[in-house]
Design a protein around this motif. Structure first.
Motif, short mmCIF file in Angstrom:
data_model
loop_
_atom_site.label_atom_id
_atom_site.label_comp_id
_atom_site.label_asym_id
_atom_site.label_seq_id
_atom_site.Cartn_x
_atom_site.Cartn_y
_atom_site.Cartn_z
N THR A 243 39.08 37.20 52.66
CA THR A 243 40.34 36.47 52.31
C THR A 243 40.25 35.16 51.81
O THR A 243 40.82 34.78 50.79
CB THR A 243 41.52 36.53 53.49
OG1 THR A 243 41.68 37.64 53.95
CG2 THR A 243 42.86 35.86 53.11
N LEU A 244 39.31 34.24 52.48
CA LEU A 244 39.13 33.07 51.84
C LEU A 244 38.54 33.06 50.58
O LEU A 244 38.73 32.15 49.80
CB LEU A 244 38.26 32.18 52.86
CG LEU A 244 39.06 31.99 54.46
CD1 LEU A 244 38.11 31.34 55.28
CD2 LEU A 244 40.37 31.09 54.10
N VAL A 245 37.44 34.01 50.46
CA VAL A 245 36.80 33.97 49.12
C VAL A 245 37.83 34.31 48.17
O VAL A 245 37.76 33.64 47.02
CB VAL A 245 35.53 34.95 49.17
CG1 VAL A 245 35.22 35.19 47.87
CG2 VAL A 245 34.53 34.51 49.88
N GLU A 246 38.61 35.29 48.28
CA GLU A 246 39.72 35.68 47.23
C GLU A 246 40.56 34.64 46.96
O GLU A 246 40.93 34.30 45.88
CB GLU A 246 40.37 36.85 47.77
CG GLU A 246 39.68 38.17 47.95
CD GLU A 246 40.04 39.50 48.46
OE1 GLU A 246 41.41 39.14 49.00
OE2 GLU A 246 39.69 40.51 48.55
N GLY A 247 41.08 33.81 47.99
CA GLY A 247 41.90 32.73 47.78
C GLY A 247 41.58 31.44 47.13
O GLY A 247 42.02 30.70 46.66
N PHE A 248 40.08 30.81 47.61
CA PHE A 248 39.79 29.60 47.09
C PHE A 248 38.39 29.56 46.47
O PHE A 248 38.16 28.48 45.95
CB PHE A 248 39.39 29.08 48.46
CG PHE A 248 40.74 28.73 49.39
CD1 PHE A 248 41.62 27.81 49.17
CD2 PHE A 248 40.99 29.66 50.40
CE1 PHE A 248 42.50 27.66 50.08
CE2 PHE A 248 42.13 29.61 51.23
CZ PHE A 248 42.95 28.40 50.78
N ASP A 249 37.81 30.67 46.13
CA ASP A 249 36.61 30.68 45.34
C ASP A 249 36.88 30.88 43.92
O ASP A 249 36.46 31.96 43.14
CB ASP A 249 35.62 31.85 45.71
CG ASP A 249 34.22 31.47 45.33
OD1 ASP A 249 34.05 30.84 44.61
OD2 ASP A 249 33.61 32.71 45.19
N GLN A 250 37.59 29.83 43.24
CA GLN A 250 38.12 30.22 42.00
C GLN A 250 36.82 30.30 41.07
O GLN A 250 37.17 30.84 39.81
CB GLN A 250 39.07 29.14 41.61
CG GLN A 250 40.15 28.86 42.45
CD GLN A 250 40.98 29.99 42.65
OE1 GLN A 250 41.23 30.83 41.59
NE2 GLN A 250 41.47 30.18 43.77
N ALA A 251 35.71 29.49 41.23
CA ALA A 251 34.60 29.65 40.36
C ALA A 251 33.59 30.86 40.58
O ALA A 251 33.11 31.17 39.77
CB ALA A 251 33.64 28.37 40.62
N GLY A 252 34.03 31.67 41.53
CA GLY A 252 33.25 32.96 41.63
C GLY A 252 31.91 32.64 42.16
O GLY A 252 30.79 33.46 41.75
N ARG A 253 31.57 31.57 43.03
CA ARG A 253 30.18 31.26 43.27
C ARG A 253 29.73 32.16 44.41
O ARG A 253 28.79 32.48 44.58
CB ARG A 253 30.26 29.69 43.76
CG ARG A 253 30.56 28.80 42.44
CD ARG A 253 30.20 27.53 43.01
NE ARG A 253 31.10 27.03 44.17
CZ ARG A 253 30.65 27.05 45.46
NH1 ARG A 253 29.31 27.10 45.89
NH2 ARG A 253 31.46 26.44 46.46
N LEU A 254 30.74 32.78 45.21
CA LEU A 254 30.29 33.47 46.71
C LEU A 254 30.54 34.83 46.74
O LEU A 254 30.46 35.54 47.58
CB LEU A 254 30.99 32.55 47.84
CG LEU A 254 30.53 31.03 47.92
CD1 LEU A 254 31.64 30.50 49.12
CD2 LEU A 254 29.37 30.95 48.27
N ALA A 255 30.91 35.51 45.72
CA ALA A 255 31.24 36.92 45.43
C ALA A 255 30.76 37.41 44.06
O ALA A 255 31.02 36.62 43.19
CB ALA A 255 32.44 37.26 45.79
N PRO A 256 30.03 38.32 44.01
CA PRO A 256 29.53 39.00 42.73
C PRO A 256 30.88 39.39 41.87
O PRO A 256 31.77 39.76 42.58
CB PRO A 256 28.74 40.06 43.04
CG PRO A 256 28.22 39.75 44.35
CD PRO A 256 29.42 39.12 45.14
N ALA A 257 30.63 39.56 40.65
CA ALA A 257 31.78 40.05 39.79
C ALA A 257 32.08 41.46 40.05
O ALA A 257 31.11 42.22 40.38
CB ALA A 257 31.25 39.86 38.25
#
Length: 225
Positions: free
Chosen positions: A73-87
């Motif tokens: 949930t935090l990655v989806e909401g705050f990782d706008q640059a896509g650094r912490l989850a693959p495309a």
């Protein structure tokens, strides 16, 4: 602001680490385990009915539990640059999803069983029960828990031969999620220098500045359960 209800030596350390990686500000409410039982204090039940950590309260008042769900949930909401989850749709995304679920679904159960049976063997009991309890605990460890731990450690070691991080070539939240079982395995599950890729991975996550910041804020962590 996000509020993290944090229990010492617990899975909630992963949430602090992720928030430090994302550079998202958060309030921290700290709880201490009962030194005798090692259980969370009853005050946590006022936050979530299960009384366990981590629990996160978002800006909009939503209460999240379960570390994997919180991290996603935090990655989806705050990782706008896509650094912490693959495309999405990539092979790395498939591996990412797998490790996010493997950490608790497959890796942790034998580690938890070892913790339980170790405590059964060492815990107070009537003298006439002690040989039976120790015999049962020893048999469980030698016939099931130990082989399971070795199987999982061999599997993880082999998977890291495919890339430096669990999802592939790039560090991701899957590595944060995997930190708890791997560190628990290092503490009590037999992980040592005979598995050099896992040991190198541990050294690299410990060297990350955000990991150090989370440790400084949440307190030094040795996985307890």
């Amino acid at each position: 602001m996000i509020t993290v209800h944090h229990l010492n030596n617990s899975r909630s350390q992963r949430v602090l680490w992720l928030l430090e990686e994302l550079e998202v500000p958060y309030d921290l409410v700290r709880y201490q385990r009962d030194p005798r039982t090692m259980l969370a204090p009853p005050e946590l039940k006022a936050v979530h009915p299960l009384g366990k950590a981590p629990v996160v309260v978002l800006d909009d008042g939503r209460v999240l539990a379960e570390s994997g769900a919180i991290l996603e949930t935090l990655v989806e909401g705050f990782d706008q640059a896509g650094r912490l989850a693959p495309a999405p749709g990539t092979p790395a995304a498939t591996r990412y999803r797998y490790w996010m679920h493997y950490a608790e679904g497959s890796a942790m159960p034998p580690l938890l069983l070892k913790l339980v049976f170790d405590r059964v063997e060492k815990g107070p009991m009537p003298f006439f029960v002690r040989p039976i309890a120790r015999g049962i605990a020893g048999k469980a460890r030698s016939s099931f828990i130990g082989p399971q731990l070795r199987t999982h450690l061999d599997f993880m070691e082999g998977e890291l031969a495919k890339g430096p991080w669990f999802a592939g070539d790039e560090f991701s939240a899957a590595d944060i999620q995997m930190s708890f079982p791997v560190e628990a395995a290092r503490a009590r599950g037999g992980l040592d220098e005979t598995r050099p890729r896992l040991m190198d991975w541990l050294a690299r996550i410990h060297a990350r500045p955000a990991y150090a910041k989370a440790q400084a804020r949440g307190g030094p962590s040795t996985p307890a359960s």
